[in-house]
Design a protein around this motif. Structure first.
Motif, short mmCIF file in Angstrom:
data_model
loop_
_atom_site.label_atom_id
_atom_site.label_comp_id
_atom_site.label_asym_id
_atom_site.label_seq_id
_atom_site.Cartn_x
_atom_site.Cartn_y
_atom_site.Cartn_z
N ARG A 298 -7.92 9.56 -4.09
CA ARG A 298 -8.75 9.18 -2.95
C ARG A 298 -8.21 7.93 -2.25
O ARG A 298 -8.91 7.33 -1.44
CB ARG A 298 -10.20 8.99 -3.38
N THR A 299 -6.95 7.55 -2.57
CA THR A 299 -6.30 6.39 -1.95
C THR A 299 -5.21 6.88 -1.01
O THR A 299 -4.20 7.43 -1.46
CB THR A 299 -5.69 5.48 -3.03
N PRO A 300 -5.38 6.73 0.31
CA PRO A 300 -4.39 7.25 1.26
C PRO A 300 -2.96 6.80 1.01
O PRO A 300 -2.02 7.56 1.24
CB PRO A 300 -4.91 6.75 2.61
N LEU A 301 -2.76 5.57 0.52
CA LEU A 301 -1.40 5.11 0.27
C LEU A 301 -0.83 5.64 -1.05
O LEU A 301 0.33 5.39 -1.37
CB LEU A 301 -1.33 3.58 0.31
N GLY A 302 -1.64 6.34 -1.81
CA GLY A 302 -1.14 7.12 -2.93
C GLY A 302 -0.68 6.36 -4.16
O GLY A 302 0.17 6.86 -4.91
N ARG A 303 -1.22 5.18 -4.40
CA ARG A 303 -0.87 4.45 -5.62
C ARG A 303 -1.98 3.48 -5.99
O ARG A 303 -2.88 3.22 -5.17
CB ARG A 303 0.45 3.68 -5.44
N LEU A 304 -1.92 2.94 -7.20
CA LEU A 304 -2.81 1.86 -7.59
C LEU A 304 -2.34 0.56 -6.93
O LEU A 304 -1.19 0.44 -6.49
CB LEU A 304 -2.82 1.69 -9.11
N GLY A 305 -3.23 -0.41 -6.90
CA GLY A 305 -2.84 -1.70 -6.40
C GLY A 305 -2.01 -2.48 -7.40
O GLY A 305 -1.97 -2.15 -8.60
N GLU A 306 -1.36 -3.51 -6.92
CA GLU A 306 -0.60 -4.43 -7.76
C GLU A 306 -1.17 -5.83 -7.56
O GLU A 306 -1.68 -6.15 -6.48
CB GLU A 306 0.88 -4.40 -7.40
N PRO A 307 -1.08 -6.70 -8.57
CA PRO A 307 -1.60 -8.06 -8.40
C PRO A 307 -1.08 -8.77 -7.16
O PRO A 307 -1.83 -9.48 -6.48
CB PRO A 307 -1.16 -8.75 -9.69
N ALA A 308 0.19 -8.56 -6.85
CA ALA A 308 0.78 -9.23 -5.68
C ALA A 308 0.14 -8.76 -4.38
O ALA A 308 0.07 -9.53 -3.41
CB ALA A 308 2.29 -8.99 -5.63
N ASP A 309 -0.33 -7.52 -4.32
CA ASP A 309 -0.99 -7.03 -3.11
C ASP A 309 -2.22 -7.87 -2.80
O ASP A 309 -2.47 -8.26 -1.65
CB ASP A 309 -1.43 -5.57 -3.29
N VAL A 310 -2.99 -8.16 -3.84
CA VAL A 310 -4.22 -8.93 -3.67
C VAL A 310 -3.90 -10.41 -3.45
O VAL A 310 -4.48 -11.06 -2.58
CB VAL A 310 -5.13 -8.76 -4.89
N ALA A 311 -2.94 -10.92 -4.20
CA ALA A 311 -2.59 -12.34 -4.10
C ALA A 311 -2.08 -12.69 -2.70
O ALA A 311 -2.43 -13.74 -2.14
CB ALA A 311 -1.53 -12.69 -5.14
N ASP A 312 -1.27 -11.81 -2.12
CA ASP A 312 -0.75 -12.09 -0.78
C ASP A 312 -1.87 -12.08 0.27
O ASP A 312 -1.83 -12.84 1.24
CB ASP A 312 0.33 -11.06 -0.40
#
Length: 267
Positions: A227-241
């Motif tokens: 159900r995520t259009p970008l097709g992957r789980l998040g990474e800590p760096a995604d949130v940190a940035d």
């Protein structure tokens, strides 16, 4: 680095000893900020501070129980005294206890309310008191709260957690309006991360399998990715940035916003 440069600013990150908080602390330091890690996990927190110092960052550990008013007051004053100011507060500390509504545990719900909602509210309160005109820091600043995609979607097994993160979203918006109207010079925003495979995220996937909601961890993760259009789980760096962005001058005209960092899962 331009408008993302945080040189000369001091950031206090709650729950910064591990997981997303540690990643946020590292990203803020890379952007030039002095970083204070506030956490109850002293050994882990001091280890993170040592790692930041080895990279050349100014860093400090403060023992901080976000549910305790006195602990907040002490941590903020110590930060300002030791680092020369306070410009950014990241209310990241949080707990997640999974459970079906039919098996709701009042003690677990109260714990999440204390840490996720009260802890964030106290963080906003003490940030305002420090950063507003006449406060011990007094130059304005930015507060970034950590909510969750769970605030806007209905994912099974996390009803109470979802409710607390919806509360963080509402706190963010009301606090932003109050700060603006009262001339505090403080912007207040939140990020809404999707599922990130930290210790907390991995435990959630195991829990929903144990509740009979999914046949396996692989199926549970697949449901999130599906159900995520970008097709992957998040990474800590995604949130940190994203936190660095909201703390920086690049977001100078943004307040009261909830920024999804979920690959489109909440759309």
């Amino acid at each position: 680095m331009g408008c993302y440069d945080l040189t000369g600013r001091t950031a206090l990150v709650t729950g910064g000893a591990r997981g997303l908080g540690a990643s946020m602390a590292e990203a803020l330091a890379r952007a030039g900020a002095a970083v204070v890690i506030g956490d109850v996990r002293e050994e882990l927190g001091r280890g993170c501070v040592d790692a930041l110092a080895r990279s050349g960052a100014a860093a400090r550990f403060e023992r901080l129980d976000v549910t305790d008013e006195a602990s907040w007051g002490e941590a903020v004053i110590n930060t300002i005294t030791a680092m020369g100011g306070l410009d950014i507060v990241v209310n990241n500390a949080g707990v997640e206890v999974s459970g079906l509504v039919v098996d709701l545990d009042p003690r677990a719900v109260r714990r999440m309310l204390d840490v996720n909602v009260l802890g964030t509210a106290l963080g906003i309160k003490h940030a305002f008191r420090a950063m507003r005109p006449g406060g011990p820091a007094g130059d304005g600043g930015a507060v970034v709260n950590v909510a969750s995609v769970a605030a806007s979607i209905a994912f099974p097994g996390i009803a109470a957690y979802s409710a607390t993160k919806s509360g963080v979203d509402r706190l963010t918006r009301v606090a932003a309006v109050e700060a603006g109207r009262l001339g505090y010079g403080v912007r207040v925003n939140c990020v809404q991360p999707g599922l990130v495979p930290t210790r907390m995220g991995e435990r959630l996937t195991r829990d929903v399998v144990a509740f009979g909601l999914f046949a396996s961890v692989r199926e549970a993760v697949g449901a999130v990715v599906g159900r995520t259009p970008l097709g992957r789980l998040g990474e800590p760096a995604d949130v940190a940035d994203a936190v660095v962005f909201l703390a920086s001058d690049a977001a100078r005209f943004i307040t009261g916003a909830a920024l999804p960092v979920d690959g489109g899962m909440g759309v």
